[in-house]
Design an enzyme around this catalytic site. Structure first.
Site, short mmCIF file in Angstrom:
data_model
loop_
_atom_site.label_atom_id
_atom_site.label_comp_id
_atom_site.label_asym_id
_atom_site.label_seq_id
_atom_site.Cartn_x
_atom_site.Cartn_y
_atom_site.Cartn_z
N LYS A 124 0.87 -1.18 0.00
CA LYS A 124 0.00 0.00 0.00
C LYS A 124 0.90 1.22 0.00
O LYS A 124 1.69 1.43 0.92
CB LYS A 124 -0.90 0.01 1.22
CG LYS A 124 -1.75 1.28 1.30
CD LYS A 124 -2.79 1.21 2.38
CE LYS A 124 -3.57 2.51 2.43
NZ LYS A 124 -4.59 2.49 3.47
N LYS A 184 -2.22 -1.51 -3.81
CA LYS A 184 -3.06 -0.33 -3.79
C LYS A 184 -2.19 0.91 -3.88
O LYS A 184 -1.21 0.98 -3.12
CB LYS A 184 -3.85 -0.34 -2.48
CG LYS A 184 -4.64 0.90 -2.18
CD LYS A 184 -5.29 0.72 -0.85
CE LYS A 184 -6.04 1.96 -0.47
NZ LYS A 184 -6.63 1.84 0.84
C1 PBG Z 1 -7.04 3.74 5.23
C2 PBG Z 1 -7.56 3.52 3.87
C3 PBG Z 1 -7.42 4.45 2.83
C4 PBG Z 1 -8.07 3.90 1.73
C5 PBG Z 1 -8.58 2.67 2.11
N1 PBG Z 1 -8.23 2.43 3.45
C6 PBG Z 1 -6.86 5.80 2.80
C7 PBG Z 1 -5.57 6.10 3.40
O1 PBG Z 1 -4.71 5.25 3.58
O2 PBG Z 1 -5.42 7.28 3.73
C8 PBG Z 1 -8.16 4.60 0.42
C9 PBG Z 1 -9.09 4.06 -0.58
C10 PBG Z 1 -9.39 4.99 -1.68
O3 PBG Z 1 -8.74 6.04 -1.87
O4 PBG Z 1 -10.33 4.67 -2.41
N2 PBG Z 1 -6.78 2.70 6.02
#
Ligand code: PBG
Length: 323
Positions: A195, A248
């Protein structure tokens, strides 16, 4: 004159169908939904054509998704400011918004696969995925303890797949032990393995009011320049017992998907995130791109890079286009 002509394999729809290497189907899609406790559904300003659902709206929207053939959903909660705290303890409230919604969905849709997100950001008064120390550091091991409690609450409420998106070290192992310790051997873990600290999450944070109030997420989410490091995270998640691994964002990280595909036999997921959705929506709304065509092509590209399944806000649109 060329003797070898690749175009022969493209000369009719039937031949193209036979020769197609990658397919996209409704079974490949997981639908992420934003929810809140208010009875009214709320159209999202930061994400055109998406809604944050109230309890009733959620059941209706999931019903529509199920009718389209979608088999899996994941829930993201907007938590009232008064319930947020620096240790994010609302994440482990058995009567919180997520467990309550899971119980309702489990009852209404017994065969639906319920994914849940494990991380503290929607519950944190600091807007971070972990607990923030007074000096601003994100505390790893203290956070993992809360994440384990959060995962257990979700498992008790009916979650099928726990998806930790927090990027703390060691959380897959710890969550696996916690689940097994309470008899949830059959609950899966889909780890957000790679991520990245991405600007493409902006609209999501708007939808949940979960942006960091100070600093950024670079001390836990990965540097966008790094690929080898994704393989290191993969090795750890495999050793710690992850059942599925996830990359992601998706579109700007197709090379990472490809590398992980080659390095693991585990099911591989990709998350087409809010900023990817918004970029396509904006281009389509201005008439610059053909919405339906680019949505399907973006998802097919993610599959071609190696993803087995995709979390996408376009799940209902893609499902209706594919049927
Ligand atoms: C946080 C989380 C995020 C997303 C999913 N879970 C955002 C972040 O890490 O700030 C983002 C998903 C998206 O942008 O569609 N645990």
């Amino acid at each position: 004159m060329p003797r070898i002509r690749p175009r022969r394999n493209r000369k009719s729809a039937a031949i193209r169908d036979l020769c197609r290497e990658t397919r996209l189907s409704v079974q490949d899609l997981v639908y992420p939904l934003f929810i809140h406790a208010d009875p009214e559904d709320q159209p999202l300003e930061s994400l055109p054509n998406l809604t944050r659902w109230g309890p009733r709206g959620l059941l209706e929207e999931v019903g529509r998704a199920v009718d389209l053939g979608i088999g899996a959903v994941v829930l993201f909660p907007k938590i009232a400011e008064s319930k947020k705290s620096s240790d994010g303890r609302e994440a482990a409230n058995p009567d919180g918004l997520i467990p309550t919604s899971l119980r309702r969905l489990r009852e209404a849709f017994p065969d639906l696969c319920l994914f849940t997100d494990v991380a503290l950001d929607p519950y944190s008064s600091d807007g971070h995925d972990g607990i923030v120390a007074p000096d601003g550091r994100i505390l790893n091991d203290e956070t993992v303890e809360v994440l384990c409690r959060q995962a257990l609450i979700q498992a008790h409420a009916g979650a099928d797949v726990i998806a930790p998106s927090d990027m703390m070290d060691g959380r897959v192992e710890a969550i696996r032990s916690a689940l097994d310790g309470e008899g949830f051997e059959e609950v899966s873990i889909c780890s957000y393995t790679a991520k990245y600290a991405s600007a493409f999450y902006g609209p999501f944070r708007g939808a949940l009011d979960s942006a960091p109030r100070g600093g950024d997420k670079k001390s836990y989410q990965m540097d966008p320049g790094n690929a080898r490091e994704a393989l290191r995270e993969l090795a750890l998640d495999e050793a710690e017992g992850a059942d599925m691994v996830l990359v992601k964002p998706a579109g700007p990280y197709l090379d990472i998907l490809r590398e992980l595909r080659q390095a693991t036999t585990l099911p591989l997921a990709a998350y087409q995130v809010s900023g990817e959705y918004l970029a396509l929506e904006a281009a389509a709304a201005s008439g610059w791109l053909d919405r339906e065509a680019v949505v399907l092509e973006s998802l097919l590209g993610i599959r071609r890079a190696g993803a087995d399944f995709i979390l996408t806000y376009y799940a209902p649109l893609a499902a209706s286009l594919l049927s």
